[in-house]
Design a protein around this motif. Structure first.
Motif, PDB file in Angstrom:
ATOM      1  N   ILE A   1      45.491  42.249  30.586  1.00  0.00           N
ATOM      2  CA  ILE A   1      46.456  41.338  31.203  1.00  0.00           C
ATOM      3  C   ILE A   1      47.866  41.710  30.743  1.00  0.00           C
ATOM      4  N   GLY A   2      48.007  42.054  29.481  1.00  0.00           N
ATOM      5  CA  GLY A   2      49.305  42.507  28.976  1.00  0.00           C
ATOM      6  C   GLY A   2      49.799  43.740  29.716  1.00  0.00           C
ATOM      7  N   LYS A   3      48.910  44.680  29.993  1.00  0.00           N
ATOM      8  CA  LYS A   3      49.282  45.885  30.742  1.00  0.00           C
ATOM      9  C   LYS A   3      49.701  45.534  32.165  1.00  0.00           C
ATOM     10  N   ILE A   4      49.011  44.584  32.776  1.00  0.00           N
ATOM     11  CA  ILE A   4      49.368  44.140  34.124  1.00  0.00           C
ATOM     12  C   ILE A   4      50.762  43.536  34.094  1.00  0.00           C
ATOM     13  N   GLU A   5      51.018  42.671  33.112  1.00  0.00           N
ATOM     14  CA  GLU A   5      52.315  42.006  33.027  1.00  0.00           C
ATOM     15  C   GLU A   5      53.450  42.991  32.765  1.00  0.00           C
ATOM     16  N   ARG A   6      53.169  44.100  32.114  1.00  0.00           N
ATOM     17  CA  ARG A   6      54.192  45.113  31.855  1.00  0.00           C
ATOM     18  C   ARG A   6      54.295  46.132  32.987  1.00  0.00           C
ATOM     19  N   GLY A   7      53.486  45.978  34.029  1.00  0.00           N
ATOM     20  CA  GLY A   7      53.532  46.897  35.159  1.00  0.00           C
ATOM     21  C   GLY A   7      52.953  48.261  34.846  1.00  0.00           C
ATOM     22  N   GLN A   8      52.035  48.332  33.902  1.00  0.00           N
ATOM     23  CA  GLN A   8      51.470  49.597  33.460  1.00  0.00           C
ATOM     24  C   GLN A   8      50.157  49.964  34.133  1.00  0.00           C
ATOM     25  N   THR A   9      49.654  49.074  34.973  1.00  0.00           N
ATOM     26  CA  THR A   9      48.375  49.359  35.622  1.00  0.00           C
ATOM     27  C   THR A   9      48.347  48.772  37.029  1.00  0.00           C
ATOM     28  N   ASN A  10      47.673  49.462  37.917  1.00  0.00           N
ATOM     29  CA  ASN A  10      47.489  49.013  39.286  1.00  0.00           C
ATOM     30  C   ASN A  10      46.112  48.351  39.366  1.00  0.00           C
ATOM     31  N   ILE A  11      46.082  47.096  39.753  1.00  0.00           N
ATOM     32  CA  ILE A  11      44.826  46.335  39.705  1.00  0.00           C
ATOM     33  C   ILE A  11      44.186  46.209  41.093  1.00  0.00           C
ATOM     34  N   THR A  12      42.952  45.771  41.103  1.00  0.00           N
ATOM     35  CA  THR A  12      42.197  45.620  42.345  1.00  0.00           C
ATOM     36  C   THR A  12      42.371  44.217  42.927  1.00  0.00           C
ATOM     37  N   LEU A  13      41.967  44.093  44.154  1.00  0.00           N
ATOM     38  CA  LEU A  13      41.996  42.799  44.830  1.00  0.00           C
ATOM     39  C   LEU A  13      41.131  41.784  44.082  1.00  0.00           C
ATOM     40  N   LEU A  14      39.997  42.202  43.589  1.00  0.00           N
ATOM     41  CA  LEU A  14      39.120  41.283  42.860  1.00  0.00           C
ATOM     42  C   LEU A  14      39.775  40.776  41.578  1.00  0.00           C
ATOM     43  N   THR A  15      40.538  41.630  40.907  1.00  0.00           N
ATOM     44  CA  THR A  15      41.256  41.204  39.716  1.00  0.00           C
ATOM     45  C   THR A  15      42.324  40.180  40.076  1.00  0.00           C
ATOM     46  N   ILE A  16      43.020  40.413  41.169  1.00  0.00           N
ATOM     47  CA  ILE A  16      44.026  39.457  41.644  1.00  0.00           C
ATOM     48  C   ILE A  16      43.374  38.106  41.905  1.00  0.00           C
ATOM     49  N   MET A  17      42.219  38.116  42.530  1.00  0.00           N
ATOM     50  CA  MET A  17      41.516  36.874  42.823  1.00  0.00           C
ATOM     51  C   MET A  17      41.061  36.170  41.541  1.00  0.00           C
ATOM     52  N   GLN A  18      40.606  36.925  40.543  1.00  0.00           N
ATOM     53  CA  GLN A  18      40.204  36.336  39.262  1.00  0.00           C
ATOM     54  C   GLN A  18      41.400  35.653  38.593  1.00  0.00           C
ATOM     55  N   LEU A  19      42.537  36.328  38.590  1.00  0.00           N
ATOM     56  CA  LEU A  19      43.739  35.759  37.973  1.00  0.00           C
ATOM     57  C   LEU A  19      44.174  34.483  38.689  1.00  0.00           C
ATOM     58  N   ALA A  20      44.192  34.537  40.015  1.00  0.00           N
ATOM     59  CA  ALA A  20      44.616  33.374  40.801  1.00  0.00           C
ATOM     60  C   ALA A  20      43.680  32.191  40.561  1.00  0.00           C
ATOM     61  N   LYS A  21      42.398  32.446  40.535  1.00  0.00           N
ATOM     62  CA  LYS A  21      41.436  31.362  40.302  1.00  0.00           C
ATOM     63  C   LYS A  21      41.644  30.741  38.929  1.00  0.00           C
ATOM     64  N   ALA A  22      41.819  31.570  37.910  1.00  0.00           N
ATOM     65  CA  ALA A  22      42.015  31.063  36.555  1.00  0.00           C
ATOM     66  C   ALA A  22      43.313  30.265  36.439  1.00  0.00           C
ATOM     67  N   LEU A  23      44.344  30.701  37.164  1.00  0.00           N
ATOM     68  CA  LEU A  23      45.642  30.008  37.127  1.00  0.00           C
ATOM     69  C   LEU A  23      45.689  28.818  38.086  1.00  0.00           C
ATOM     70  N   GLU A  24      44.634  28.668  38.886  1.00  0.00           N
ATOM     71  CA  GLU A  24      44.531  27.596  39.879  1.00  0.00           C
ATOM     72  C   GLU A  24      45.704  27.619  40.852  1.00  0.00           C
ATOM     73  N   ILE A  25      45.924  28.821  41.415  1.00  0.00           N
ATOM     74  CA  ILE A  25      46.977  29.014  42.412  1.00  0.00           C
ATOM     75  C   ILE A  25      46.415  29.846  43.555  1.00  0.00           C
ATOM     76  N   PRO A  26      47.033  29.766  44.734  1.00  0.00           N
ATOM     77  CA  PRO A  26      46.643  30.680  45.798  1.00  0.00           C
ATOM     78  C   PRO A  26      47.016  32.115  45.399  1.00  0.00           C
ATOM     79  N   ALA A  27      46.196  33.073  45.726  1.00  0.00           N
ATOM     80  CA  ALA A  27      46.456  34.465  45.354  1.00  0.00           C
ATOM     81  C   ALA A  27      47.817  34.943  45.854  1.00  0.00           C
ATOM     82  N   GLU A  28      48.244  34.464  47.009  1.00  0.00           N
ATOM     83  CA  GLU A  28      49.526  34.921  47.560  1.00  0.00           C
ATOM     84  C   GLU A  28      50.708  34.532  46.673  1.00  0.00           C
ATOM     85  N   ASP A  29      50.540  33.517  45.842  1.00  0.00           N
ATOM     86  CA  ASP A  29      51.633  33.126  44.930  1.00  0.00           C
ATOM     87  C   ASP A  29      51.949  34.232  43.937  1.00  0.00           C
TER      88      ASP A  29
END
Length: 76
Positions: A42-70
């Motif tokens: 997650i730290g690497k994602i926040e620093r822009g050091q890694t390109n993530i998958t759609l499934l990872t985006i969905m996991q993050l959005a679900k955990a944050l309780e936000i729509p993925a588009e946010d």
């Protein structure tokens, strides 16, 4: 897109993720626990050091309780 443009998008996504995470009151470790993604990744994602998958985006959005588009709503 040029490689520099790609890096800028990753950085903006990461900055936005960090802003949302902090606004929601999550530490890196707490978010890691909620979405089953290692906190160092997650730290690497926040620093822009890694390109993530759609499934990872969905996991993050679900955990944050936000729509993925946010996660894609940042200011230019």
């Amino acid at each position: 897109m040029k490689a520099g443009d790609d890096q800028e998008i990753l950085r903006k996504f990461g900055d936005n993720l960090k802003r949302i995470r902090k606004r929601k009151g999550f530490s890196l470790r707490a978010l890691s626990y909620e979405c089953s993604i290692d906190f160092s990744d997650i730290g690497k994602i926040e620093r822009g050091q890694t390109n993530i998958t759609l499934l990872t985006i969905m996991q993050l959005a679900k955990a944050l309780e936000i729509p993925a588009e946010d996660l894609f709503k940042w200011e230019n």
